[in-house]
Design a protein around this motif. Sequence first.
Motif, short mmCIF file in Angstrom:
data_model
loop_
_atom_site.label_atom_id
_atom_site.label_comp_id
_atom_site.label_asym_id
_atom_site.label_seq_id
_atom_site.Cartn_x
_atom_site.Cartn_y
_atom_site.Cartn_z
N LEU A 153 0.84 -1.20 0.00
CA LEU A 153 0.00 0.00 0.00
C LEU A 153 0.87 1.25 0.00
CD1 LEU A 153 -2.88 -0.90 2.50
CD2 LEU A 153 -3.14 -0.34 0.08
N ALA A 174 2.39 1.63 -3.47
CA ALA A 174 1.39 2.14 -4.42
C ALA A 174 1.16 3.63 -4.21
CB ALA A 174 0.07 1.38 -4.24
N ILE A 223 -2.71 -6.17 -4.13
CA ILE A 223 -2.79 -4.93 -3.36
C ILE A 223 -2.18 -3.77 -4.15
CG2 ILE A 223 -2.05 -3.76 -1.23
CD1 ILE A 223 -4.20 -5.84 -0.80
N TYR A 232 -2.64 -2.86 -7.03
CA TYR A 232 -3.59 -2.16 -7.89
C TYR A 232 -4.27 -0.98 -7.19
CZ TYR A 232 -3.15 -5.54 -11.62
OH TYR A 232 -2.65 -6.31 -12.65
N SER A 233 -4.01 -0.84 -5.89
CA SER A 233 -4.51 0.34 -5.18
C SER A 233 -3.88 1.61 -5.73
CB SER A 233 -4.24 0.22 -3.68
OG SER A 233 -2.85 0.11 -3.43
N ASN A 234 -2.78 1.47 -6.48
CA ASN A 234 -2.16 2.63 -7.13
C ASN A 234 -3.15 3.37 -8.02
OD1 ASN A 234 -0.78 3.63 -9.85
ND2 ASN A 234 0.72 3.88 -8.21
N LEU A 276 -6.42 3.58 -7.59
CA LEU A 276 -7.31 4.35 -6.72
C LEU A 276 -6.63 5.61 -6.22
CD1 LEU A 276 -9.90 4.69 -5.05
CD2 LEU A 276 -8.88 3.22 -3.30
N PHE A 277 -5.38 5.46 -5.74
CA PHE A 277 -4.63 6.63 -5.26
C PHE A 277 -4.47 7.66 -6.37
CE2 PHE A 277 -2.52 3.60 -2.09
CZ PHE A 277 -3.30 4.03 -1.04
N VAL A 323 -8.25 -4.43 -13.37
CA VAL A 323 -7.82 -4.85 -12.04
C VAL A 323 -8.17 -6.32 -11.81
CG1 VAL A 323 -8.20 -4.55 -9.56
CG2 VAL A 323 -7.89 -2.55 -11.02
#
Length: 310
Positions: free
Chosen positions: A21, A24, A260, A262-264, A266-267, A292
């Motif tokens: 996290l 990302a 996890i 792939y939260s990049n 969202l950010f 994703v």
Amino acid sequence: MTSKPEILPADAPLKGIYLMLGAAFFFALTSAISKWLGREFHIVQLVFFRNIVGVVFVATSIWKRPLIQEGGKLGLLIFRGVVGTLSLYMLFYAIQTLGLGRASTYQYTYPIFLALFSWLLIGETLNPREWLAIFIGFAGILFVFRPDLSISLRDNALGLGNALLTAVSYLSIRQLGLVYDTRAIILSFMLSGIVMPVISMLVGTYYPMENLDFLIGTFKWPDNAFQWLGFLALGLTALMGQKMLTQSFTHDKAGRVAAIGYSNILFSVLIGFLMGESFPSVSMLIGMLLIVGGGILISFAKQKQKVAVK
């Protein structure tokens, strides 16, 4: 013959998730800084400063602990550096033209292309789950790749080109990792990321080419301390992201940690919104979810393959 599964500390999975996290977030922050600096400076200059900062730390590490490696694939090492740098050119260009959310989404299609190239180029066998993941990923690309009057076909293609080159680069890393120290592979990429932008800026100064604006640019001295700090932050956030990314895979299963990552996206979408970008459309959100989903499916499929081989 099977071997016993690796026993990790009880809190190791959580550490792996937190580290990924963090990675990302730092990579998204790197992209955001490049977008901010890109309003005043050409993307080739951003690539130059991003790697100048990183190469100092990698060179220091090698000086303290010399490389131990077999070597022997210098051509492939140079190829990885050149391809990796070109993918960075395209990423920074896509961030300026497509926005953080769309550029990040395209970037994270690379596992789809990596699986496909592994089958086409080195003969890896893909199971039904991986073929399904590739199909889902390409369906997602079709939802995101919707050129309109404000976003040209060329800009979308360059954004997707970043993922293609990233996949090729990672494919070469698989081979290089067998005979080279990881730091040597990273250093080759960073040195290419210094030499190539210098050439790009020299050419751009004397022979400007508007149709190759993602490759050819000019150098401009920063005007104030904030811009200098921005270039420093560009390199440091990328370095922190890379360090946390590497550490995360030592604390948990590769498939779960990669998912996890792939939260990049969202950010990037959230930071882009805070920087004034429009929120993704429904079709783009559907495309993001499909990409994703395809990437996560491939990550876990690869993990199961590794367990089966042991």
